[in-house]
Scaffold this motif. Structure first.
Motif, short mmCIF file in Angstrom:
data_model
loop_
_atom_site.label_atom_id
_atom_site.label_comp_id
_atom_site.label_asym_id
_atom_site.label_seq_id
_atom_site.Cartn_x
_atom_site.Cartn_y
_atom_site.Cartn_z
N SER A 118 7.69 -15.93 4.57
CA SER A 118 6.89 -14.70 4.61
C SER A 118 7.85 -13.54 4.85
N ALA A 119 7.71 -12.49 4.05
CA ALA A 119 8.66 -11.39 4.08
C ALA A 119 7.92 -10.05 4.12
N PRO A 120 7.68 -9.49 5.32
CA PRO A 120 7.06 -8.16 5.41
C PRO A 120 8.08 -7.06 5.14
N THR A 121 7.62 -5.95 4.60
CA THR A 121 8.48 -4.80 4.32
C THR A 121 7.75 -3.52 4.71
N LEU A 122 8.52 -2.50 5.07
CA LEU A 122 7.97 -1.19 5.38
C LEU A 122 8.96 -0.13 4.91
N HIS A 123 8.51 0.73 3.97
CA HIS A 123 9.33 1.82 3.46
C HIS A 123 8.70 3.15 3.87
N LEU A 124 9.56 4.10 4.23
CA LEU A 124 9.12 5.42 4.67
C LEU A 124 9.85 6.48 3.85
N ASN A 125 9.10 7.52 3.41
CA ASN A 125 9.68 8.60 2.62
C ASN A 125 9.19 9.94 3.20
N TYR A 126 10.14 10.79 3.58
CA TYR A 126 9.80 12.13 4.07
C TYR A 126 10.47 13.17 3.19
N ARG A 127 9.67 14.12 2.67
CA ARG A 127 10.16 15.19 1.82
C ARG A 127 10.14 16.50 2.61
N PHE A 128 11.29 17.16 2.64
CA PHE A 128 11.36 18.43 3.36
C PHE A 128 10.56 19.52 2.65
N ASP A 129 10.37 19.35 1.34
CA ASP A 129 9.52 20.26 0.58
C ASP A 129 8.67 19.41 -0.37
N ASP A 144 0.86 -1.18 0.00
CA ASP A 144 0.00 0.00 0.00
C ASP A 144 0.89 1.23 0.00
N GLU A 145 0.83 2.02 -1.08
CA GLU A 145 1.56 3.27 -1.14
C GLU A 145 0.65 4.36 -0.58
N TRP A 146 0.94 4.78 0.63
CA TRP A 146 0.06 5.68 1.37
C TRP A 146 0.72 7.05 1.48
N ALA A 147 0.14 8.03 0.78
CA ALA A 147 0.61 9.41 0.85
C ALA A 147 -0.10 10.09 2.01
N ILE A 148 0.52 10.09 3.16
CA ILE A 148 -0.10 10.67 4.35
C ILE A 148 -0.31 12.16 4.17
N SER A 149 0.67 12.82 3.55
CA SER A 149 0.58 14.25 3.27
C SER A 149 1.49 14.54 2.09
N GLU A 150 1.67 15.84 1.78
CA GLU A 150 2.59 16.20 0.70
C GLU A 150 4.02 15.82 1.03
N ARG A 151 4.31 15.66 2.30
CA ARG A 151 5.68 15.38 2.72
C ARG A 151 5.91 13.94 3.16
N TRP A 152 4.90 13.31 3.73
CA TRP A 152 5.07 11.97 4.29
C TRP A 152 4.41 10.92 3.40
N LYS A 192 8.21 19.29 -3.45
CA LYS A 192 8.84 18.86 -4.71
C LYS A 192 9.89 17.79 -4.49
N GLY A 193 10.22 17.53 -3.25
CA GLY A 193 11.16 16.44 -2.97
C GLY A 193 12.60 16.75 -3.26
N LYS A 194 12.99 18.03 -3.25
CA LYS A 194 14.39 18.35 -3.51
C LYS A 194 15.30 17.87 -2.38
N ASP A 195 14.74 17.75 -1.19
CA ASP A 195 15.45 17.14 -0.06
C ASP A 195 14.51 16.13 0.58
N GLN A 196 14.99 14.91 0.75
CA GLN A 196 14.12 13.89 1.31
C GLN A 196 14.94 12.82 2.03
N VAL A 197 14.23 12.13 2.91
CA VAL A 197 14.82 11.03 3.67
C VAL A 197 14.03 9.76 3.35
N ARG A 198 14.77 8.68 3.12
CA ARG A 198 14.15 7.37 2.87
C ARG A 198 14.61 6.41 3.97
#
Length: 769
Positions: free
Chosen positions: A480-491, A437-445, A493-499
């Protein structure tokens, strides 16, 4: 967009807009009810003004505002920035950069990728930790990426770490072949190169077009390759009687191969919602390999063989068919069903002749037949839910069947034992189900949770010789192989982000490791005890999959002028690590030999950890070094440095690292565009230190350092013609490897090989018409 197409589109739009205005005005005049004539300021009421002459149609059209429609293909960096996971895409710019001979020359320059024996590795991990796919499907057995020309490839996708869809422990490399174009494309490429022995080269032609809803591409490639080299090996061992023996072997290998390849792909847009994709891949490779060796005795009883030579001829046929149906759901979702069939047939004939010290000869003829077929079906369903979720579910079912037969004749008499003269067959079934599930919590998360469920069953039957040593195994693995990916964008447009990601992945044992066939080492006859450095090989039907728990964290910065700066950390903890263990066995293969033999078998050794630091930087030189480069310098810089540390808990240190994972890996390079000339020049340097790997407490492998310098010059004559010249491995360092096995009393048997590496030059020409 080309200027001619822009002008044409501009004229058409002006004509359409002008016609719309004229027709709109006419229709408006016909339907508008009669009204009193307009009165200008200062005019007498009721007195109509003199009507103005209507403007000419040409004037109306010329008075329209200028309209242009243009667009840019997303860059590799923008594609990477917009991904929810740590995924890099390398398109035609990278593939065409240096006019490389084969795809492996491209891969070795990419960040975090190293090459080991022609196979790519991510984060220094290979041997199944790195998943290699062709168009999203596992590559055929025995298929080598060096048989693919960059001209046959559309793009290379690299996913670091595991996802619900791709389960590679270190990551996944997906090589996507050329796709059908949207308009007429014809391209001819020619390459002439010299690496060793004799000149090589390839020529390829690609024809693609679109006719209505049908688009297609037909790439054809012909290749001739030649390589070879000299080497010197020194080995030391001890007989059962305690005599220490040592020999020096001076040898030369020469390999030539010719291949033909065609990979047509067709895309048929049935309607606005349905698309049908059909692809095929056919490749035939004919190879001729030769080897000559001279053996001299350094210590102990003179070696029985003074010299030997062998000649091998082989042909390899790969055929692959893919069918895919895509249906777009009006709510924004997409349904995909796919099926594929693949066949690999490989036959070889080898003639061996050895000269003994007593002037007698040894003659041996070997035939090998290998055939594997694979059939697979699968599906994907991607469905947006509300505005924040995009659900992806999928399934895959795969069946592989393999048959092998190896026949050996000594002086015309066929040898029959567990590995020669007796057919071998195996069947592997694999089924997988995954959700994410690709969940866009907000513009940044954004978060991407997922899970993969997979079952693999391997069955094999080995009848043995006259029923002696017969083996059957049935190996079942469920993961069984669960995965969890997290992406945070400081802006936004994603010019700075943490994965960041926390994943569970797995590595399945290869069929050759599971199959219990016993293969004698060719340097020692069956009635003579071999040595630890010339061990026989056997499988282990009881092997279990390796399970990995991983953590990844990365920061990425994308400058306004393009490029990327990335700093990342990764950690893997691996359970049930598989390692080759060499041991002396009293009766290892009933019916094959009655003598004790040293045997190498895979075992689940224990636990291991791997961690690393990754740094990548690339972009315009003036972005990163403004004091040294002016604006629009035309210079692109790139570099990456990777630090790796690993530890196998069941093996005493030092050097108890994962197999073939170097302590660090670095690469750097530049491209410089020379203004107003059409020329671009560049170079890249790959560095890797010397290191040792302790396989077990008594087995040690050592490798020398690697320094690979490549350079190129490219001349873009016009939009349709381009010339490139490239140089590979300019430093041509000498390579040294050493393997040793320590006995219980401390005696170390081993071998060391010194090999020359060779530089190569290649020139290529591209014509588009």
């Amino acid at each position: 967009m080309p200027r001619s197409q822009t002008l044409t589109l501009r004229v058409v739009l002006r004509a359409l807009l002008g016609a719309a205005l004229v027709l709109g005005g006419t229709a408006h005049a016909q339907t508008k009810p009669p009204q009193a004539p307009a009165t200008a300021p200062g005019a007498q009421p009721g007195v109509p003004l003199s009507p103005a002459p209507p403007p000419a149609a040409a004037d109306t059209l010329l008075a329209l505002p200028r309209v242009e429609i243009s667009g840019e293909q997303p860059s590799d960096d923008s594609n990477r920035r917009n991904e929810s996971i740590a995924k890099s895409i390398y398109g035609r710019e990278e593939l065409d950069r240096q006019g490389d001979i084969d795809v492996t020359d491209v891969l070795k320059r990419l960040p975090g990728v190293s090459m080991d024996g022609g196979a790519p590795r991510l984060r220094g991990l290979g041997g199944g930790y790195t998943q290699v796919l062709i168009n999203g499907e596992p590559s055929p057995p025995g298929f080598s990426l060096d048989s693919l020309s960059p001209a046959d490839v559309e793009r290379i996708e690299i996913v670091k770490g595991a996802t619900a869809e791709f389960s590679g422990v270190a990551g996944t490399i997906n090589v996507v072949l050329r796709e059908p174009p949207r308009s007429l494309q014809r391209e001819w490429r020619a390459n002439l190169n010299y690496r060793a022995v004799e000149p090589g080269g390839n020529t390829s032609f690609q024809w693609g077009d679109r006719i209505g809803g049908l688009s297609f591409v037909v790439p054809i490639n012909l290749t001739h390759a030649a390589q070879g080299g000299d080497y010197a090996t020194t080995r030391i061992s001890r007989t059962r009687a305690g005599e220490v023996q040592s020999q020096r072997i001076d040898g030369q290998d020469v390999a030539r191969n010719n291949s033909a390849q065609i990979a047509p792909r067709l895309q048929w847009k049935l309607n606005d919602l349905d698309t049908l994709n059909l692809g095929a891949f056919a490749q035939r490779t004919l190879a001729r390999n030769g080897s000559e060796r001279m053996t001299s005795t350094l210590l102990g009883t003179p070696w029985s063989l003074v010299s030997d030579q062998s000649q091998t001829q082989s042909h390899n046929d790969v055929l692959r068919l893919n069918l895919q149906w895509q249906h777009r759901i009006q709510a924004g979702g997409k349904l995909e069903l796919k099926s594929s069939w693949q066949s690999t047939v490989r036959n070889s004939q080898s003639d061996y002749q050895g000269q003994r010290t007593d002037l007698s000869t040894l003659e041996r003829e070997t035939w090998t037949e290998f055939e594997e077929s694979r059939a697979a079906v699968g599906g994907r369903w991607n469905q947006p839910v509300a505005q924040a979720h995009s659900l992806l579910s999928g399934w895959d079912v795969e069946v592989r069947e393999r048959e092998e037969l190896r026949r050996v004749w000594d002086f015309g008499v066929e040898r029959l034992d567990s590995a020669t003269g007796i057919p071998f067959s195996a069947r592997i079934t694999r089924s997988a189900l995954f959700f994410q599930d690709e969940w866009a919590i907000s513009e940044r998360w954004a978060v991407l949770p997922g899970v993969r469920l997979e079952q693999v069953r391997s069955r094999s039957a080995d009848p043995g010789y006259q029923g002696v040593g017969s083996q059957e195994f049935d190996n079942l693995a469920r993961i069984s192989a669960p995965t969890l990916h997290l992406n945070y964008r400081f802006d936004p447009k994603g010019k700075d982000q943490v994965r960041a990601s926390i994943t569970r992945s797995f590595k399945l044992p290869d069929l050759s490791a599971l199959a219990g066939r016993y293969v004698l080492n060719g340097n020692y006859e069956r009635d003579v005890t071999n040595t630890p450095i010339a061990a026989d090989r056997a499988g282990n039907p009881q092997l279990q999959p390796e399970l990995s728990t991983g953590f990844d964290l990365a920061y990425e910065h994308y400058p306004a002028g393009g490029g990327v700066l990335s700093v990342g950390l990764f950690y893997r903890r691996i359970a049930d690590l598989i390692r080759q263990r060499i041991a002396l066995e009293a009766n290892p293969a009933p019916g094959v030999t009655t003598e004790p033999r040293w045997v190498s078998r895979p075992v689940n050794l224990g636990q291991a950890t791997s961690q690393g630091l990754e740094l990548e930087i690339k972009g315009k030189a003036e972005e990163w070094l403004p004091a040294l480069f002016h604006n629009d310098s035309g210079v692109q810089l790139r570099g990456n440095w990777n630090l790796f540390r690993s530890d196998v808990e069941q093996v005493d240190g030092p050097d108890n690292r994962l197999e073939a994972q170097p302590p660090w890996l670095a690469s750097m390079g530049f491209d410089a565009r020379i203004k107003n000339t059409g020329w671009t020049v560049g170079a890249s340097l790959v560095l890797q230190p010397a290191y040792a790997t302790r396989q077990t407490d008594r087995q040690l492998n050592q490798r020398s350092a690697v320094q690979t310098l490549d350079a190129f010059a490219s001349w873009k004559i016009d939009r349709s013609h381009q010339f490139r010249i490239g140089f590979t491995n300019l430093l041509a360092p000498e390579s040294d490897t050493r393997n040793s096995v320590e006995d219980l009393d401390g005696f170390s048997a081993g071998s060391s090989t010194h090999r020359r590496t060779l530089a190569s030059v290649n020139a290529s020409w591209v014509t588009r018409f």
